[in-house]
Design an enzyme around this catalytic site. Structure first.
Site, short mmCIF file in Angstrom:
data_model
loop_
_atom_site.label_atom_id
_atom_site.label_comp_id
_atom_site.label_asym_id
_atom_site.label_seq_id
_atom_site.Cartn_x
_atom_site.Cartn_y
_atom_site.Cartn_z
N ARG A 47 62.22 14.46 17.75
CA ARG A 47 62.84 14.23 19.06
C ARG A 47 62.33 15.23 20.11
O ARG A 47 62.35 14.95 21.29
CB ARG A 47 64.36 14.35 18.97
CG ARG A 47 65.06 13.23 18.22
CD ARG A 47 66.55 13.25 18.53
NE ARG A 47 67.36 12.51 17.57
CZ ARG A 47 67.67 11.22 17.69
NH1 ARG A 47 67.22 10.53 18.71
NH2 ARG A 47 68.43 10.63 16.79
N GLU A 53 68.46 4.74 28.98
CA GLU A 53 68.07 4.51 27.59
C GLU A 53 66.68 5.09 27.35
O GLU A 53 65.86 5.10 28.27
CB GLU A 53 67.96 2.99 27.34
CG GLU A 53 69.15 2.37 26.66
CD GLU A 53 69.16 2.59 25.16
OE1 GLU A 53 68.75 3.68 24.70
OE2 GLU A 53 69.61 1.69 24.45
N ASP A 54 66.41 5.54 26.14
CA ASP A 54 65.04 5.94 25.83
C ASP A 54 64.17 4.71 25.61
O ASP A 54 63.08 4.61 26.15
CB ASP A 54 64.99 6.89 24.62
CG ASP A 54 65.71 6.32 23.40
OD1 ASP A 54 66.44 5.32 23.53
OD2 ASP A 54 65.54 6.88 22.31
N LYS A 93 60.13 -2.49 25.03
CA LYS A 93 59.25 -3.19 24.07
C LYS A 93 59.06 -4.66 24.42
O LYS A 93 58.20 -5.33 23.85
CB LYS A 93 59.81 -3.07 22.65
CG LYS A 93 59.45 -1.77 21.97
CD LYS A 93 59.48 -1.88 20.46
CE LYS A 93 58.75 -0.71 19.82
NZ LYS A 93 58.81 -0.70 18.37
N ASP A 151 64.66 -2.15 22.63
CA ASP A 151 63.95 -2.89 21.58
C ASP A 151 64.47 -4.32 21.60
O ASP A 151 63.98 -5.16 22.35
CB ASP A 151 64.18 -2.18 20.24
CG ASP A 151 63.22 -2.63 19.17
OD1 ASP A 151 62.62 -3.71 19.32
OD2 ASP A 151 63.04 -1.92 18.17
N ASP A 154 63.34 9.41 17.56
CA ASP A 154 63.27 10.08 16.27
C ASP A 154 62.80 9.18 15.15
O ASP A 154 62.79 7.95 15.26
CB ASP A 154 64.66 10.61 15.87
CG ASP A 154 65.59 9.49 15.41
OD1 ASP A 154 65.73 8.48 16.14
OD2 ASP A 154 66.14 9.60 14.30
N GLY A 165 69.09 9.39 21.89
CA GLY A 165 67.69 9.23 22.27
C GLY A 165 67.35 9.59 23.70
O GLY A 165 66.22 9.95 23.99
C1 PRP Z 1 67.80 3.40 19.43
C2 PRP Z 1 67.44 3.63 20.89
C3 PRP Z 1 68.25 2.61 21.63
C4 PRP Z 1 68.34 1.47 20.64
C5 PRP Z 1 67.37 0.39 21.03
O1 PRP Z 1 68.97 4.10 19.19
O2 PRP Z 1 67.76 4.94 21.30
O3 PRP Z 1 69.54 3.09 21.95
O4 PRP Z 1 68.00 1.99 19.34
O5 PRP Z 1 67.44 -0.69 20.13
P1 PRP Z 1 67.95 -2.15 20.57
O6 PRP Z 1 67.39 -2.47 21.92
O7 PRP Z 1 67.35 -3.02 19.47
O8 PRP Z 1 69.44 -2.16 20.54
P2 PRP Z 1 69.39 4.59 17.74
O9 PRP Z 1 70.42 3.64 17.18
O10 PRP Z 1 68.17 4.82 16.89
O11 PRP Z 1 70.14 5.95 18.03
P3 PRP Z 1 69.62 7.30 18.71
O12 PRP Z 1 69.58 7.04 20.20
O13 PRP Z 1 70.66 8.29 18.33
O14 PRP Z 1 68.25 7.63 18.17
#
Ligand code: PRP
Length: 183
Positions: free
Chosen positions: A174, A108-109, A140, A112, A168, A53
């Site tokens: 993306r 980080e993107d 968030k 959450d 994504d 991400g």
């Molecule tokens: C997403 C995002 C963070 C994570 C956030 O990754 O990029 O890394 O979830 O969620 P959290 O704070 O609840 O842990 P994802 O697993 O979708 O992988 P990606 O980065 O490859 O899209």
């Protein structure tokens, strides 16, 4: 703000609205780059992007940081949302660069639940860096307690399903230069 209907990147897929425009992101990234530059007057800085991400955010951000730095990436395995123990995170791709004695900036993107970050930081701490801080494009603010809250945050994220600028849905969207929310 309406999504430009002529945007060929969407290929007819529906997005609800542009939550954060390309211009807003670029301006904020420059501000973050300045804040990061000011925060690290000395020492070795290693920017670690969490894939996938963060790939666009990292590439824009590091070009706004006006000091020497190194860049590497991490890939973390996901064991599903029921796994909460930080001991169970596994680095699928381990940075080749040594972490010991360096300032680590984890990028980080989106934050959450914050679980991914917490687990990764626990693993990285074992490698004795000089410091670890987090820079997240979006937060968030879901978690009421984060052991390592991001020091640098681009935007507070609306509570919608967000895509674009690295984020994504089923690996799509993306490459959008803005952040949009899905229907
Ligand atoms: C997403 C995002 C963070 C994570 C956030 O990754 O990029 O890394 O979830 O969620 P959290 O704070 O609840 O842990 P994802 O697993 O979708 O992988 P990606 O980065 O490859 O899209």
């Amino acid at each position: 703000m309406n999504v430009p209907l002529a945007d060929p990147r969407l290929l007819g897929r529906q997005v609800k609205r542009i939550a954060i425009s390309e211009e807003e992101i670029q301006e904020r990234v420059r501000e973050l780059g300045q804040a990061i530059t000011d925060s690290y007057p000395d020492g070795e800085l290693l920017v670690l992007g969490l894939l996938k991400g963060s790939f666009i955010f990292v590439s824009d951000l590091v070009r706004s940081v006006m000091r020497p730095l190194q860049v590497d990436f991490l890939v973390v395995s996901s064991y599903g949302s029921d796994v909460v123990s930080s001991g169970l995170v596994r680095l699928v791709y381990d940075p080749e660069t040594t972490l010991e004695g360096k300032h680590i900036l984890l990028v980080e993107d989106i934050v959450d639940s914050g679980r991914t970050l917490s687990r990764v930081i626990d693993v990285l701490q074992e490698r004795q860096p000089k410091s670890i801080e987090v820079c997240a494009l979006l937060d968030k603010h879901v978690s009421t307690f984060l052991p390592h809250p991001p020091k640098f945050v681009g935007f507070n994220a609306p509570n919608e399903f967000l895509v674009g600028y690295g984020l994504d849905h089923a690996e799509n969207f993306r490459h959008l230069p803005y952040v949009a929310s899905l229907q």
